[in-house]
Write a protein that holds these residues in place. Structure first.
Motif, PDB file in Angstrom:
ATOM      1  N   LEU A  62     -42.618  -0.409 -12.616  1.00  0.00           N
ATOM      2  CA  LEU A  62     -41.754   0.423 -13.473  1.00  0.00           C
ATOM      3  C   LEU A  62     -40.281   0.114 -13.224  1.00  0.00           C
ATOM      4  N   ASN A  63     -39.911   0.000 -11.983  1.00  0.00           N
ATOM      5  CA  ASN A  63     -38.516  -0.310 -11.665  1.00  0.00           C
ATOM      6  C   ASN A  63     -38.114  -1.668 -12.247  1.00  0.00           C
ATOM      7  N   GLN A  64     -39.064  -2.631 -12.154  1.00  0.00           N
ATOM      8  CA  GLN A  64     -38.778  -3.954 -12.686  1.00  0.00           C
ATOM      9  C   GLN A  64     -38.614  -3.940 -14.210  1.00  0.00           C
ATOM     10  N   LEU A  65     -39.524  -3.240 -14.890  1.00  0.00           N
ATOM     11  CA  LEU A  65     -39.457  -3.158 -16.359  1.00  0.00           C
ATOM     12  C   LEU A  65     -38.224  -2.372 -16.802  1.00  0.00           C
ATOM     13  N   GLN A  66     -37.928  -1.319 -16.066  1.00  0.00           N
ATOM     14  CA  GLN A  66     -36.743  -0.543 -16.430  1.00  0.00           C
ATOM     15  C   GLN A  66     -35.459  -1.371 -16.233  1.00  0.00           C
ATOM     16  N   GLY A  67     -35.473  -2.215 -15.205  1.00  0.00           N
ATOM     17  CA  GLY A  67     -34.303  -3.092 -15.025  1.00  0.00           C
ATOM     18  C   GLY A  67     -34.197  -4.113 -16.149  1.00  0.00           C
ATOM     19  N   GLN A  68     -35.321  -4.676 -16.581  1.00  0.00           N
ATOM     20  CA  GLN A  68     -35.301  -5.619 -17.710  1.00  0.00           C
ATOM     21  C   GLN A  68     -34.866  -4.924 -18.995  1.00  0.00           C
ATOM     22  N   SER A  69     -35.338  -3.691 -19.169  1.00  0.00           N
ATOM     23  CA  SER A  69     -34.964  -2.949 -20.379  1.00  0.00           C
ATOM     24  C   SER A  69     -33.462  -2.686 -20.414  1.00  0.00           C
ATOM     25  N   ALA A  70     -32.907  -2.314 -19.267  1.00  0.00           N
ATOM     26  CA  ALA A  70     -31.459  -2.062 -19.221  1.00  0.00           C
ATOM     27  C   ALA A  70     -30.678  -3.358 -19.467  1.00  0.00           C
ATOM     28  N   LYS A  71     -31.202  -4.464 -18.961  1.00  0.00           N
ATOM     29  CA  LYS A  71     -30.538  -5.754 -19.166  1.00  0.00           C
ATOM     30  C   LYS A  71     -30.552  -6.155 -20.641  1.00  0.00           C
ATOM     31  N   LEU A  72     -31.675  -5.964 -21.327  1.00  0.00           N
ATOM     32  CA  LEU A  72     -31.769  -6.292 -22.755  1.00  0.00           C
ATOM     33  C   LEU A  72     -30.848  -5.396 -23.574  1.00  0.00           C
ATOM     34  N   GLU A  73     -30.744  -4.140 -23.181  1.00  0.00           N
ATOM     35  CA  GLU A  73     -29.839  -3.239 -23.917  1.00  0.00           C
ATOM     36  C   GLU A  73     -28.384  -3.702 -23.769  1.00  0.00           C
ATOM     37  N   ASP A  74     -28.033  -4.136 -22.568  1.00  0.00           N
ATOM     38  CA  ASP A  74     -26.663  -4.623 -22.348  1.00  0.00           C
ATOM     39  C   ASP A  74     -26.402  -5.913 -23.127  1.00  0.00           C
ATOM     40  N   GLN A  75     -27.433  -6.797 -23.165  1.00  0.00           N
ATOM     41  CA  GLN A  75     -27.276  -8.036 -23.937  1.00  0.00           C
ATOM     42  C   GLN A  75     -27.147  -7.764 -25.432  1.00  0.00           C
ATOM     43  N   GLY A  76     -27.870  -6.759 -25.909  1.00  0.00           N
ATOM     44  CA  GLY A  76     -27.771  -6.414 -27.328  1.00  0.00           C
ATOM     45  C   GLY A  76     -26.377  -5.911 -27.679  1.00  0.00           C
ATOM     46  N   ARG A  77     -25.799  -5.112 -26.783  1.00  0.00           N
ATOM     47  CA  ARG A  77     -24.449  -4.602 -27.049  1.00  0.00           C
ATOM     48  C   ARG A  77     -23.435  -5.762 -27.092  1.00  0.00           C
TER      49      ARG A  77
END
Length: 264
Positions: A62-77
């Protein structure tokens, strides 16, 4: 035939049950039950550890997926700020897929966490039962040992025990043999005294003088009896009366017999 087999089977089971009951030691049975409870408690603890390990693994994912999700959100911005709407849309699409995985893992995590709590509570309750059983087991063992010792002491005092019974039987046999020998000795003494048994030891034999006196006395009695019989045949009633009162003529009188014995 079937009735005989059933009866034989019942007899065999009864004897086997009696043998097992004789061989069974309650203390050993209690120790065996306690050992089995410890093994069950150990299995429950291993189950708790396995569930906790799975939960921890899900937390890491979960921590790993949540970190990837936050990274993708930052890349989208950043892509959207640079005017790259297409890149921003792709990043958000991947983030949405990761969020679905995160949601599924969170459900599994909650399930494992609930199972872990249940197993932990069960292990705690089982531990309490095992501890209580251990205390009760030791109490029962101590009580049984004390009762066993008390029973052996009581049996020893009362003579019921196997060892004391053997001693009692030996004493009884010795007393019986002693009484039998005493009775036999008394009976032999009575028979010897009455003359029913001959004394062959020579201790009770008469001396020479007494034997001579007995011989002369016996011979005199025979002579007197012989003279009486001759008188009865020769002289009739008068002679018979004379023979009875004074003895036949020529018969040796007791005084004469003694006088001859003195001269000799």
């Amino acid at each position: 035939m079937s009735g005989v087999m059933k009866r034989m089977g019942m007899i065999f089971r009864a004897k086997a049950n009696k043998a097992l009951d004789r061989a069974e030691d309650p203390r050993e049975t209690l120790d065996y039950s306690y050992q089995k409870q410890l093994e069950l408690l150990q299995k429950v603890r291993r189950g708790v550890a396995d569930v906790a390990t799975s939960r921890k693994r899900l937390e890491l994912q979960l921590n790993q997926l949540q970190g990837q999700s936050a990274k993708l959100e930052d890349q989208g911005r950043k892509a959207l700020a640079l005017g790259r709407e297409d890149l921003a849309r792709e990043a958000l699409s991947r983030r949405a897929s990761l969020q679905q995985q995160v949601s599924d893992l969170e459900v599994q995590h909650q399930t494992l966490q609930g199972e872990e709590e249940k197993l932990t509570l069960a292990a705690q309750r089982l531990q309490a039962k095992v501890d209580a059983f251990r205390t009760k087991k030791e109490t029962i063992k101590a009580t049984y040992t004390a009762a066993q010792a008390q029973t052996r002491i009581a049996e020893s005092f009362s003579g019921i025990s196997e060892e004391m019974s053997d001693v009692g039987l030996a004493i009884q046999r010795a007393e019986d043999k002693t009484a039998q020998l005493q009775a036999r000795a008394g009976a032999i003494d009575e028979l010897l005294a009455s003359g029913a048994l001959d004394d062959r030891s020579g201790l009770g034999s008469k001396d020479d003088i007494q034997a001579e006196l007995d011989r002369l006395s016996g011979g005199s009695d025979v002579e007197l009896e012989l003279q009486r019989m001759k008188a009865e045949l020769a002289g009739g009633p008068a002679a018979q009366q004379q023979a009875i009162e004074g003895g036949a003529p020529g018969a040796a009188q007791p005084s004469q017999t003694r006088h001859r014995f003195d001269k000799q």
